[in-house]
Motif scaffolding. Structure first.
Motif, PDB file in Angstrom:
ATOM      1  N   TYR A  47       0.861  -1.171   0.000  1.00 55.12           N
ATOM      2  CA  TYR A  47       0.000   0.000   0.000  1.00 55.12           C
ATOM      3  C   TYR A  47       0.902   1.227   0.000  1.00 55.12           C
ATOM      4  O   TYR A  47       1.899   1.268   0.734  1.00 55.12           O
ATOM      5  CB  TYR A  47      -0.836   0.071   1.276  1.00 55.12           C
ATOM      6  N   TRP A  67      -8.595   2.326   8.547  1.00 49.92           N
ATOM      7  CA  TRP A  67      -7.577   2.164   7.525  1.00 49.92           C
ATOM      8  C   TRP A  67      -7.024   3.536   7.093  1.00 49.92           C
ATOM      9  O   TRP A  67      -5.828   3.672   6.832  1.00 49.92           O
ATOM     10  CB  TRP A  67      -8.156   1.432   6.319  1.00 49.92           C
ATOM     11  N   PHE A  97      -4.609  -5.285  11.043  1.00 50.96           N
ATOM     12  CA  PHE A  97      -3.881  -4.029  10.907  1.00 50.96           C
ATOM     13  C   PHE A  97      -2.372  -4.258  10.906  1.00 50.96           C
ATOM     14  O   PHE A  97      -1.624  -3.519  10.250  1.00 50.96           O
ATOM     15  CB  PHE A  97      -4.289  -3.048  12.011  1.00 50.96           C
ATOM     16  N   ALA A 139      -1.697  -5.241   7.373  1.00 57.09           N
ATOM     17  CA  ALA A 139      -1.785  -4.064   6.502  1.00 57.09           C
ATOM     18  C   ALA A 139      -0.590  -3.143   6.715  1.00 57.09           C
ATOM     19  O   ALA A 139      -0.104  -2.514   5.766  1.00 57.09           O
ATOM     20  CB  ALA A 139      -3.086  -3.318   6.760  1.00 57.09           C
TER      21      ALA A 139
END
Length: 286
Positions: free
Chosen positions: A198, A238, A272, A275
């Protein structure tokens, strides 16, 4: 099995099925024509949606728009045999796949080239079984760079190129009269080209662009439609993680500490934590 649902006055969808990574398919019906959003991952997937539309008396699609090039959204194009609209990079990516035979050896080569991943290989094998010779890649007919507007007759669809980590060609499709925004997979991490990642700045940009629409219903391709309040609540944590990453860069420990404090938990939950690793890969790229 996927189920069909009318989610607004002009929009019918068939829900995603995670068993073989089938995304949501949508039919938007105006007075003049019906638009199909994404083709599906196989002729079987496409045929099921066509049958369900017919069963519910919905006008069959006469034109197709793609949210991005990935297999689960495009491999059923030949089954629909419709005039198709796509961002220019979508056509470029599909053109490179036309000559593939989708044998085990061919997919292994695509995997080594980081064009697909192990999950894609497994899902293609599961979706098609021993019939991978039926995969036929189709090039889109109408290409655009930044945006295109489609008049369906009293219903307007605005297709905008947004890009992002998941796919360079990702597009949003906004059905103006129904105040519904289809996000494709644009908010997802990269899945090809190396480790998942990301990019915080890109993720935050995509969220700002999504919120800029007057949308009251948000539809992600592998999720459930959500109203605006639900979507903002779902994405809020997020967004905060991305903001911490943008602020602290590659300082993983600081981001984890700040995020745990924000969530009011002693340690970062697994989703999380995972992520955060994707954001760390993105931060290293930046």
């Amino acid at each position: 099995m996927s189920t069909i649902e009318q989610i607004s006055e002009h929009i019918w969808i068939m829900h995603a099925c995670h068993d073989t990574d089938r995304p949501i398919l949508a039919a938007i019906s105006g007075a003049k024509r019906t638009l199909l959003i994404d083709a599906g991952n196989s002729p079987t997937h496409a045929a099921l949606f066509r049958q369900e539309l017919q069963r519910h008396g919905v006008r069959q699609p006469e034109i197709l728009v793609l949210t991005h090039w990935h297999w689960d959204h495009t491999f059923a194009m030949s089954e629909w045999n419709l005039p198709s609209i796509a961002q220019a990079e979508t056509a470029h990516a599909l053109r490179k796949l036309i000559s593939q035979d989708w044998s085990d050896a061919a997919m292994e080569q695509l995997f080594e080239q980081q064009i697909i991943n192990e999950s894609t290989m497994a899902n293609i094998k599961k979706e098609y079984g021993g019939n991978r010779n039926m995969i036929r890649i189709v090039e889109p007919d109408i290409l655009f760079q930044e945006s295109i507007t489609i008049d369906l007759g009293g219903v307007t669809c605005e297709v905008n190129h947004v890009g992002g980590d998941h796919a360079i060609d990702s597009c949003y499709v906004y059905v103006k009269e129904d105040q519904t925004l289809f996000l494709g997979d644009a908010l997802g991490p990269s899945v090809y080209g190396g480790p998942r990642s990301y990019t915080a700045s890109s993720f935050l940009r995509l969220l700002r662009q999504a919120y800029a629409y007057n949308a009251q219903l948000f539809v992600e391709s592998h999720g459930r439609p959500m109203d605006r309040a639900g979507f903002q609540k779902e994405l809020g944590d997020w967004e905060q993680l991305a903001q911490f990453t943008e602020k602290y860069g590659q300082d993983r420990d600081r981001i984890a500490k700040e995020m745990s404090t924000y969530l009011q938990v002693p340690e970062l939950p697994h989703e999380f934590s995972k992520a955060l690793e994707w954001f760390m890969v993105g931060a290293a790229k930046e």
